[in-house]
Motif scaffolding. Sequence first.
Motif, PDB file in Angstrom:
ATOM      1  N   ASP A   1       0.877  -1.175  -0.132  1.00 21.74           N
ATOM      2  CA  ASP A   1      -0.057   0.014   0.004  1.00 21.74           C
ATOM      3  C   ASP A   1       0.912   1.344   0.091  1.00 21.74           C
ATOM      4  O   ASP A   1       0.511   2.401  -0.306  1.00 21.74           O
ATOM      5  CB  ASP A   1      -1.049  -0.024   1.086  1.00 21.74           C
ATOM      6  CG  ASP A   1      -0.345  -0.251   2.430  1.00 21.74           C
ATOM      7  OD1 ASP A   1       0.971  -0.543   2.402  1.00 21.74           O
ATOM      8  OD2 ASP A   1      -0.999  -0.384   3.427  1.00 21.74           O
ATOM      9  N   GLU A   2       2.098   1.137   0.546  1.00 23.75           N
ATOM     10  CA  GLU A   2       3.083   2.249   0.386  1.00 23.75           C
ATOM     11  C   GLU A   2       3.285   2.580  -1.139  1.00 23.75           C
ATOM     12  O   GLU A   2       3.496   3.816  -1.399  1.00 23.75           O
ATOM     13  CB  GLU A   2       4.368   1.881   1.118  1.00 23.75           C
ATOM     14  CG  GLU A   2       4.127   2.227   2.592  1.00 23.75           C
ATOM     15  CD  GLU A   2       5.120   1.273   3.503  1.00 23.75           C
ATOM     16  OE1 GLU A   2       6.259   1.093   2.668  1.00 23.75           O
ATOM     17  OE2 GLU A   2       5.001   1.010   4.423  1.00 23.75           O
ATOM     18  N   HIS A   3       3.486   1.619  -1.981  1.00 20.52           N
ATOM     19  CA  HIS A   3       3.431   1.979  -3.555  1.00 20.52           C
ATOM     20  C   HIS A   3       2.488   2.835  -3.818  1.00 20.52           C
ATOM     21  O   HIS A   3       2.519   3.675  -4.618  1.00 20.52           O
ATOM     22  CB  HIS A   3       3.719   0.857  -4.202  1.00 20.52           C
ATOM     23  CG  HIS A   3       5.095   0.096  -3.929  1.00 20.52           C
ATOM     24  ND1 HIS A   3       5.001  -1.377  -3.752  1.00 20.52           N
ATOM     25  CD2 HIS A   3       6.313   0.380  -4.110  1.00 20.52           C
ATOM     26  CE1 HIS A   3       6.367  -1.575  -3.608  1.00 20.52           C
ATOM     27  NE2 HIS A   3       7.065  -0.523  -3.587  1.00 20.52           N
TER      28      HIS A   3
ATOM     29  N   ALA B   1      -3.407  10.443 -10.683  1.00 17.66           N
ATOM     30  CA  ALA B   1      -3.268   9.076 -11.183  1.00 17.66           C
ATOM     31  C   ALA B   1      -4.423   8.157 -10.354  1.00 17.66           C
ATOM     32  O   ALA B   1      -4.726   8.415  -9.261  1.00 17.66           O
ATOM     33  CB  ALA B   1      -1.886   8.451 -10.605  1.00 17.66           C
ATOM     34  N   ASN B   2      -4.793   7.148 -11.236  1.00 17.18           N
ATOM     35  CA  ASN B   2      -5.778   6.031 -10.888  1.00 17.18           C
ATOM     36  C   ASN B   2      -4.701   4.863 -10.785  1.00 17.18           C
ATOM     37  O   ASN B   2      -3.790   4.685 -11.593  1.00 17.18           O
ATOM     38  CB  ASN B   2      -6.662   5.932 -11.850  1.00 17.18           C
ATOM     39  CG  ASN B   2      -7.606   7.060 -12.265  1.00 17.18           C
ATOM     40  OD1 ASN B   2      -8.449   7.587 -11.527  1.00 17.18           O
ATOM     41  ND2 ASN B   2      -7.133   7.731 -13.405  1.00 17.18           N
TER      42      ASN B   2
ATOM     43  N   ALA C   1      -6.516  -0.116  -1.504  1.00 14.48           N
ATOM     44  CA  ALA C   1      -6.115   0.977  -1.800  1.00 14.48           C
ATOM     45  C   ALA C   1      -6.217   1.670  -3.368  1.00 14.48           C
ATOM     46  O   ALA C   1      -6.123   2.589  -3.694  1.00 14.48           O
ATOM     47  CB  ALA C   1      -4.536   1.155  -1.499  1.00 14.48           C
ATOM     48  N   ALA C   2      -6.370   0.373  -4.209  1.00 14.39           N
ATOM     49  CA  ALA C   2      -6.563   0.866  -5.701  1.00 14.39           C
ATOM     50  C   ALA C   2      -7.847   1.446  -6.078  1.00 14.39           C
ATOM     51  O   ALA C   2      -8.953   1.199  -5.210  1.00 14.39           O
ATOM     52  CB  ALA C   2      -6.243  -0.814  -6.466  1.00 14.39           C
ATOM     53  N   ASP C   3      -7.942   1.855  -7.312  1.00  9.10           N
ATOM     54  CA  ASP C   3      -9.209   2.260  -7.731  1.00  9.10           C
ATOM     55  C   ASP C   3      -9.864   1.188  -8.626  1.00  9.10           C
ATOM     56  O   ASP C   3     -11.268   1.039  -8.430  1.00  9.10           O
ATOM     57  CB  ASP C   3      -9.030   3.500  -8.642  1.00  9.10           C
ATOM     58  CG  ASP C   3      -8.452   4.405  -7.942  1.00  9.10           C
ATOM     59  OD1 ASP C   3      -9.003   4.992  -7.030  1.00  9.10           O
ATOM     60  OD2 ASP C   3      -7.189   4.861  -8.361  1.00  9.10           O
TER      61      ASP C   3
ATOM     62  N   ALA D   1      -1.602   3.929 -12.979  1.00 10.90           N
ATOM     63  CA  ALA D   1      -0.538   3.147 -12.293  1.00 10.90           C
ATOM     64  C   ALA D   1      -0.973   1.608 -12.290  1.00 10.90           C
ATOM     65  O   ALA D   1      -2.159   1.391 -11.981  1.00 10.90           O
ATOM     66  CB  ALA D   1      -0.226   3.584 -10.968  1.00 10.90           C
ATOM     67  N   VAL D   2      -0.130   0.543 -12.730  1.00 12.19           N
ATOM     68  CA  VAL D   2      -0.718  -0.677 -12.985  1.00 12.19           C
ATOM     69  C   VAL D   2       0.166  -1.742 -12.176  1.00 12.19           C
ATOM     70  O   VAL D   2       1.481  -1.541 -12.219  1.00 12.19           O
ATOM     71  CB  VAL D   2      -0.382  -1.124 -14.618  1.00 12.19           C
ATOM     72  CG1 VAL D   2      -0.736  -2.345 -14.566  1.00 12.19           C
ATOM     73  CG2 VAL D   2      -0.908  -0.141 -15.368  1.00 12.19           C
ATOM     74  N   GLY D   3      -0.488  -2.354 -11.320  1.00 13.15           N
ATOM     75  CA  GLY D   3      -0.084  -3.068 -10.323  1.00 13.15           C
ATOM     76  C   GLY D   3       0.017  -4.825 -10.772  1.00 13.15           C
ATOM     77  O   GLY D   3      -0.972  -5.461 -10.481  1.00 13.15           O
TER      78      GLY D   3
END
Length: 377
Positions: A247-249, A260-261, A275-277, A299-301
Motif C-alpha cells: 500500500d506504500e507504493h 493518478a488512478n 487502496a486501488a481504484d 499506475a498498474v500493479g
Amino acid sequence: MAKVHASNLETELSLFKYGHLEQLPPAYRDLEEDERTERIEAAREELGDDVVVLGHNYQRREVVEHADFVGDSYGLSKRAAETDAEYVIFGGVTFMAESADVITDDDQTVILPSMEASCPMAGMAEALQVDAAWAEITDAAPDANIVPVTYMNSYADLKAFCASQGGLVCTSSNAHRAFEWAFERGDTVLFLPDKHLGENTAYRLGVEDRIAEWDPWDPEGKDPAEVADADVILWDGYCQVHERFTDEHVAAIREEHPDANVVVHPECRREVVEAADVVGSTSTIRETIADADPGETWAVGTEIHLTRHLRRWHPEVEVLPLCGDACMDCNAMRQIDPNYLTWVLEELAEGRERNVIEVDPEEAELAKVALDRMLEV
Ligand code: 13P
Ligand code: SF4
C-alpha cells in the motif's frame, strides 16, 4: 503439411513433472529478430489453420505479436475450448497448457514451447499435500460441508482432486462466481493456492469475518476442527510477482501523481487491493487502460510485460508501473522465448512434435469436470 510423428529428444534435466524437457537446439539460440519473424511467418503460412497460437497477457512482445489471441487465463481457456485447430501452441505457463489439453478434444495437441515455464505458485499446492490436509480437516470435522475451489494456477491433478470432492476451478475473473457456486453447495470454501485472491474474493462477497488460513508447511500450528468451522479456508500460497506490491507504493504514486488512478491484479495483498481504484484480471486491466481518456494517468500493479504492452498499445494514456523499477517480470512466463516459438513451429512444419503437454487421461477426465464447471458459472 508433413506427416507428424512424436519426437523423443529427452534431456537429463528433470525440472518438469512430465519427465521430458526438450531444450532449444543451439542453432536457434541467437536468432536476430527480423530473421526470426520471417521464419515464424513462413512456418505459420505452411501450417495454416492446423495451428493456433495463444498468448497470455504476460508474454513477451515478440511472442504476443505472433499470437492469434492474447488474453487472460479465462479467455485463453475459452479459446482453447472453441478452436478446431489440430495444434494449439500455448504462449503461457504449464498449468495453462495443461488446462488447454484437458479442454481440447483428444485429436488436438497442445504444445508448450518451453517446458520450463512453470508457475511457482501452482507448485505451492501439490495434490498429495492437499489430499493429506483434506483428510486431516474432514477427519476432525466429519459433519463439515467443505467445497474445494482451486485457482486455475494449479496443476491438473489438483483440479482433478477438486472435482472429485465436488469442487471446481476458477480464474481471477470469475473467483467470486465460483465462491457463490460453492456456497450454494456447502458451508465452507477451501481455496487453493493463492491466499490473496481467496481473501480478496471473500471481502468482495462480504464473508471476510470468518476466514482461516491453512499453512501446509505447519499443519501442527492449526486446529483442523476450528479451521473447518470457517467460511473460507485459505491455503498459504502466493505469487511473488504480485506480493511485491504494497500500500506504500500506492500512497507514493498518489503523492507523486495526484491525478493518478491505480489498477491492480487480485493476486495483490488485501491492503493494495483496498487502496486501488480498480481490481481485476489481466484482461480487466487491459480494458481499463483501453477505456481511459487520453491524458489520464494509470499506475498498474501487475507483471511488468503487461504494463509495457499497455504503454505501447495506448500511448495516449500515461501508464506507470506501480512500484517503478522494482516491478517484476514473471520468470515462468519469460521462459517462452520467441526462439522456442520459432523452433516448435518449424519442427511442426517438418512433421515433428516438440514439447507436447499431455495430461494423464484419468486425471484429465476429472480435471475437465472442474474446468467445465468453471466455464458454466
Ligand atoms: P489472469 O487470469 O488474470 O490472466 O492471471 C493469470 C496469472 O497468472 C496472474 O499472475
Ligand atoms: Fe504464476 Fe505469478 Fe507468474 Fe502468474 S505472475 S504465472 S501467478 S508466478
